[in-house]
Write a protein that holds these residues in place. Structure first.
Motif, PDB file in Angstrom:
ATOM      1  N   HIS A  92       0.823  -1.201   0.000  1.00  0.00           N
ATOM      2  CA  HIS A  92       0.000   0.000   0.000  1.00  0.00           C
ATOM      3  C   HIS A  92       0.863   1.259   0.000  1.00  0.00           C
ATOM      4  O   HIS A  92       2.004   1.245   0.477  1.00  0.00           O
ATOM      5  CB  HIS A  92      -0.913   0.036   1.237  1.00  0.00           C
ATOM      6  CG  HIS A  92      -1.769  -1.182   1.390  1.00  0.00           C
ATOM      7  ND1 HIS A  92      -2.934  -1.363   0.683  1.00  0.00           N
ATOM      8  CD2 HIS A  92      -1.613  -2.279   2.163  1.00  0.00           C
ATOM      9  CE1 HIS A  92      -3.471  -2.531   1.014  1.00  0.00           C
ATOM     10  NE2 HIS A  92      -2.685  -3.108   1.912  1.00  0.00           N
ATOM     11  N   HIS A  93       0.281   2.346  -0.516  1.00  0.00           N
ATOM     12  CA  HIS A  93       0.886   3.654  -0.349  1.00  0.00           C
ATOM     13  C   HIS A  93       0.519   4.189   1.029  1.00  0.00           C
ATOM     14  O   HIS A  93      -0.450   3.745   1.657  1.00  0.00           O
ATOM     15  CB  HIS A  93       0.391   4.622  -1.427  1.00  0.00           C
ATOM     16  CG  HIS A  93       0.832   4.249  -2.802  1.00  0.00           C
ATOM     17  ND1 HIS A  93       2.128   4.403  -3.235  1.00  0.00           N
ATOM     18  CD2 HIS A  93       0.139   3.712  -3.848  1.00  0.00           C
ATOM     19  CE1 HIS A  93       2.233   3.983  -4.487  1.00  0.00           C
ATOM     20  NE2 HIS A  93       1.045   3.544  -4.872  1.00  0.00           N
ATOM     21  N   VAL A  94       1.282   5.151   1.519  1.00  0.00           N
ATOM     22  CA  VAL A  94       1.028   5.734   2.837  1.00  0.00           C
ATOM     23  C   VAL A  94       1.641   7.119   2.868  1.00  0.00           C
ATOM     24  O   VAL A  94       2.591   7.400   2.127  1.00  0.00           O
ATOM     25  CB  VAL A  94       1.639   4.833   3.952  1.00  0.00           C
ATOM     26  CG1 VAL A  94       3.154   4.813   3.872  1.00  0.00           C
ATOM     27  CG2 VAL A  94       1.176   5.250   5.328  1.00  0.00           C
ATOM     28  N   VAL A  95       1.094   8.004   3.679  1.00  0.00           N
ATOM     29  CA  VAL A  95       1.691   9.326   3.868  1.00  0.00           C
ATOM     30  C   VAL A  95       2.916   9.143   4.756  1.00  0.00           C
ATOM     31  O   VAL A  95       2.786   8.809   5.941  1.00  0.00           O
ATOM     32  CB  VAL A  95       0.696  10.314   4.500  1.00  0.00           C
ATOM     33  CG1 VAL A  95       1.374  11.664   4.748  1.00  0.00           C
ATOM     34  CG2 VAL A  95      -0.526  10.478   3.605  1.00  0.00           C
ATOM     35  N   MET A  96       4.101   9.336   4.191  1.00  0.00           N
ATOM     36  CA  MET A  96       5.335   8.985   4.890  1.00  0.00           C
ATOM     37  C   MET A  96       5.549   9.809   6.157  1.00  0.00           C
ATOM     38  O   MET A  96       6.060   9.296   7.156  1.00  0.00           O
ATOM     39  CB  MET A  96       6.526   9.115   3.952  1.00  0.00           C
ATOM     40  CG  MET A  96       6.587   8.020   2.890  1.00  0.00           C
ATOM     41  SD  MET A  96       6.653   6.342   3.577  1.00  0.00           S
ATOM     42  CE  MET A  96       8.220   6.387   4.457  1.00  0.00           C
ATOM     43  N   ALA A  97       5.174  11.081   6.143  1.00  0.00           N
ATOM     44  CA  ALA A  97       5.349  11.905   7.342  1.00  0.00           C
ATOM     45  C   ALA A  97       4.529  11.343   8.506  1.00  0.00           C
ATOM     46  O   ALA A  97       4.977  11.334   9.655  1.00  0.00           O
ATOM     47  CB  ALA A  97       4.945  13.347   7.057  1.00  0.00           C
ATOM     48  N   ASP A  98       3.331  10.845   8.174  1.00  0.00           N
ATOM     49  CA  ASP A  98       2.488  10.251   9.221  1.00  0.00           C
ATOM     50  C   ASP A  98       3.100   8.945   9.738  1.00  0.00           C
ATOM     51  O   ASP A  98       3.068   8.661  10.941  1.00  0.00           O
ATOM     52  CB  ASP A  98       1.081   9.973   8.673  1.00  0.00           C
ATOM     53  CG  ASP A  98       0.319  11.248   8.341  1.00  0.00           C
ATOM     54  OD1 ASP A  98       0.748  12.327   8.801  1.00  0.00           O
ATOM     55  OD2 ASP A  98      -0.689  11.154   7.609  1.00  0.00           O
ATOM     56  N   LEU A  99       3.652   8.142   8.816  1.00  0.00           N
ATOM     57  CA  LEU A  99       4.250   6.876   9.222  1.00  0.00           C
ATOM     58  C   LEU A  99       5.517   7.105  10.046  1.00  0.00           C
ATOM     59  O   LEU A  99       5.763   6.380  11.028  1.00  0.00           O
ATOM     60  CB  LEU A  99       4.565   6.024   7.988  1.00  0.00           C
ATOM     61  CG  LEU A  99       5.154   4.633   8.240  1.00  0.00           C
ATOM     62  CD1 LEU A  99       4.271   3.805   9.165  1.00  0.00           C
ATOM     63  CD2 LEU A  99       5.382   3.902   6.919  1.00  0.00           C
ATOM     64  N   LEU A 100       6.314   8.094   9.682  1.00  0.00           N
ATOM     65  CA  LEU A 100       7.496   8.432  10.481  1.00  0.00           C
ATOM     66  C   LEU A 100       7.100   8.817  11.900  1.00  0.00           C
ATOM     67  O   LEU A 100       7.721   8.379  12.878  1.00  0.00           O
ATOM     68  CB  LEU A 100       8.279   9.566   9.827  1.00  0.00           C
ATOM     69  CG  LEU A 100       9.145   9.216   8.621  1.00  0.00           C
ATOM     70  CD1 LEU A 100       9.639  10.494   7.942  1.00  0.00           C
ATOM     71  CD2 LEU A 100      10.338   8.362   9.040  1.00  0.00           C
ATOM     72  N   ALA A 101       6.052   9.647  12.009  1.00  0.00           N
ATOM     73  CA  ALA A 101       5.602  10.084  13.336  1.00  0.00           C
ATOM     74  C   ALA A 101       5.048   8.919  14.145  1.00  0.00           C
ATOM     75  O   ALA A 101       5.311   8.789  15.352  1.00  0.00           O
ATOM     76  CB  ALA A 101       4.555  11.189  13.187  1.00  0.00           C
ATOM     77  N   ALA A 102       4.269   8.050  13.476  1.00  0.00           N
ATOM     78  CA  ALA A 102       3.692   6.904  14.178  1.00  0.00           C
ATOM     79  C   ALA A 102       4.779   5.940  14.646  1.00  0.00           C
ATOM     80  O   ALA A 102       4.725   5.402  15.765  1.00  0.00           O
ATOM     81  CB  ALA A 102       2.701   6.184  13.262  1.00  0.00           C
ATOM     82  N   THR A 103       5.786   5.719  13.801  1.00  0.00           N
ATOM     83  CA  THR A 103       6.909   4.852  14.190  1.00  0.00           C
ATOM     84  C   THR A 103       7.668   5.476  15.354  1.00  0.00           C
ATOM     85  O   THR A 103       8.121   4.769  16.263  1.00  0.00           O
ATOM     86  CB  THR A 103       7.844   4.615  12.996  1.00  0.00           C
ATOM     87  OG1 THR A 103       7.102   4.083  11.908  1.00  0.00           O
ATOM     88  CG2 THR A 103       8.962   3.647  13.364  1.00  0.00           C
ATOM     89  N   GLY A 104       7.790   6.811  15.335  1.00  0.00           N
ATOM     90  CA  GLY A 104       8.430   7.503  16.450  1.00  0.00           C
ATOM     91  C   GLY A 104       7.707   7.262  17.765  1.00  0.00           C
ATOM     92  O   GLY A 104       8.349   7.104  18.817  1.00  0.00           O
ATOM     93  N   ARG A 105       6.376   7.199  17.707  1.00  0.00           N
ATOM     94  CA  ARG A 105       5.613   6.929  18.932  1.00  0.00           C
ATOM     95  C   ARG A 105       5.870   5.506  19.434  1.00  0.00           C
ATOM     96  O   ARG A 105       5.925   5.256  20.652  1.00  0.00           O
ATOM     97  CB  ARG A 105       4.119   7.161  18.681  1.00  0.00           C
ATOM     98  CG  ARG A 105       3.754   8.621  18.461  1.00  0.00           C
ATOM     99  CD  ARG A 105       2.256   8.836  18.510  1.00  0.00           C
ATOM    100  NE  ARG A 105       1.541   8.206  17.411  1.00  0.00           N
ATOM    101  CZ  ARG A 105       1.301   8.772  16.223  1.00  0.00           C
ATOM    102  NH1 ARG A 105       1.766  10.004  15.991  1.00  0.00           N
ATOM    103  NH2 ARG A 105       0.626   8.135  15.290  1.00  0.00           N
TER     104      ARG A 105
END
Length: 384
Positions: free
Chosen positions: A42-55
């Motif tokens: 799937h595609h994903v908004v990378m900025a959101d995924l970076l932030a979620a991974t940071g959490r």
């Protein structure tokens, strides 16, 4: 049907060396592979995924926030860049030129290591100027304090078996100096296993590998305060751009972090005792079980190689094994010692390791017997 390993001419290696970058880091669990496959679909908004991974990183490390990276090496460069440029876009885009910003990164001389690349270069990539203090085997708190000036941006402490262990300033002392002078401390804890311990020391930014102890794909992470992690993520508009992390890697890292420690096997002491007893029967080999030199809960089998009885020295034995696709931990080969690290070895691979060592050393023993039966000029003893 040919595998890609066969098509590429790159056969799988038997890794008795450890979670080594040179041998591909970790063998991934099925859960991590499945997570990476999900991320790939799937595609994903990378900025959101970076932030979620940071959490997720923050949850596992007990810190305010985290920043995923391609590895611990890029994590050091990004951490330095964050302290030099902050979130100022003009400064971020100017790096590695720090301009007039404080950029000196002070580190003990015994921590100026090379782990596949020099750590000095990683500091420089982030816009820092490395300042080594003390001597290779003696660095004190006073050495650190005396080097601090108006251009100091950070203190760097390397927690690694690569670093000199004797005579070095402690992390606690390093953090004391940082607090006294208002200077942040970066800890490179790339291969450490206790992800919650190092942030509790008072370090401002802690860098880990995601592909070693954690068992994730080739990746890394930085953790610390929300302010510092915002600055770390901001570097993806600058020097971190060529170090960007793919969505598949981030999904795999998150899965590995969620699973980390669930089935920890401990230090493998009993397993290594059994292996040491088996290998001690080989000619020219003396064995014992030793603890990790950097203090991690890891036990390894040490092989002390007697060149005369073994028919080769430790470095030559390691080379012969490597030619057969078997890799021992050879950091101390020049002193006659090799090590078996149990963490990457499955039981079948351990048996193959024993088999290769037996073939090489028992074969040498037979060869030495033939040589001893010969008379002068290489003639057989019966021809004299």
């Amino acid at each position: 049907m040919h595998t890609l390993h066969q098509d590429l001419g790159v056969p799988p290696a038997i890794n008795a060396s450890g979670k080594m970058t040179a041998l591909g880091g970790s063998v991934l669990s099925e859960a991590v592979i499945t997570a990476m496959s999900e991320g790939a679909r799937h595609h994903v908004v990378m900025a959101d995924l970076l932030a979620a991974t940071g959490r997720e990183i923050a949850r596992v490390t007990g810190t305010e926030d985290g920043c995923p990276t391609t590895g611990a090496a890029s994590g050091v460069a990004i951490a330095v860049a964050a302290l030099v440029a902050g979130t100022d876009l003009s400064r971020i885009e100017a790096l590695p030129d720090p301009g007039d910003a404080p950029c000196e990164v002070i580190l003990p001389r015994g921590h100026s290591v090379h782990f596949g690349a020099p750590i000095r270069q990683l500091i420089a990539l982030g816009g820092g100027r490395p300042v080594e203090v003390g001597s290779a085997n003696k660095v004190t708190k006073e050495h650190l304090s005396g080097a601090i000036g108006p251009r100091t941006a950070a203190l760097l402490y390397v927690q690694s078996h690569h670093a000199v262990q004797k005579g070095m300033v402690s992390l606690a002392q390093t953090i004391d100096v940082g607090r006294e002078h208002g200077i942040p401390v970066i800890v490179d804890a790339a291969a450490e296993e206790d992800l919650r311990h190092w942030p509790t020391t008072g370090a401002d930014l802690v860098v880990y590998s995601g592909g070693k102890a954690v068992g994730g794909p080739t990746s890394g992470m930085i953790c610390g305060s929300a302010r510092h992690m915002e600055a770390c993520r901001a570097q993806y508009a600058g020097i971190a751009r060529p170090m960007k992390v793919g969505k598949e890697t981030l999904f795999g890292l998150v899965r590995a972090l969620r699973d980390y420690g669930a089935d920890s096997p401990g230090g493998h002491h009993d397993r290594m005792e059994k292996l040491a007893a088996r290998l001690a029967a080989l000619p020219g080999i003396t064995t014992r079980v030793v603890s990790d030199e950097a203090g991690r809960d890891i036990h390894r089998t040490e092989l002390a190689v007697d060149p005369e009885s073994a028919g080769r020295d430790a470095a030559q034995l390691a080379d012969e094994l490597a030619a057969a696709g078997v890799y021992l931990r050879d950091h101390h080969a020049s002193t006659g010692r090799l090590y078996v690290d149990p963490r990457p070895l499955n039981p079948d691979e351990e048996e193959q390791l024993v088999g290769h060592l037996t073939t090489l050393l028992e074969g040498s023993k037979g060869h030495q017997r033939l040589e001893s039966d010969k008379g002068p000029a290489g003639l057989e003893g019966g021809d004299l």
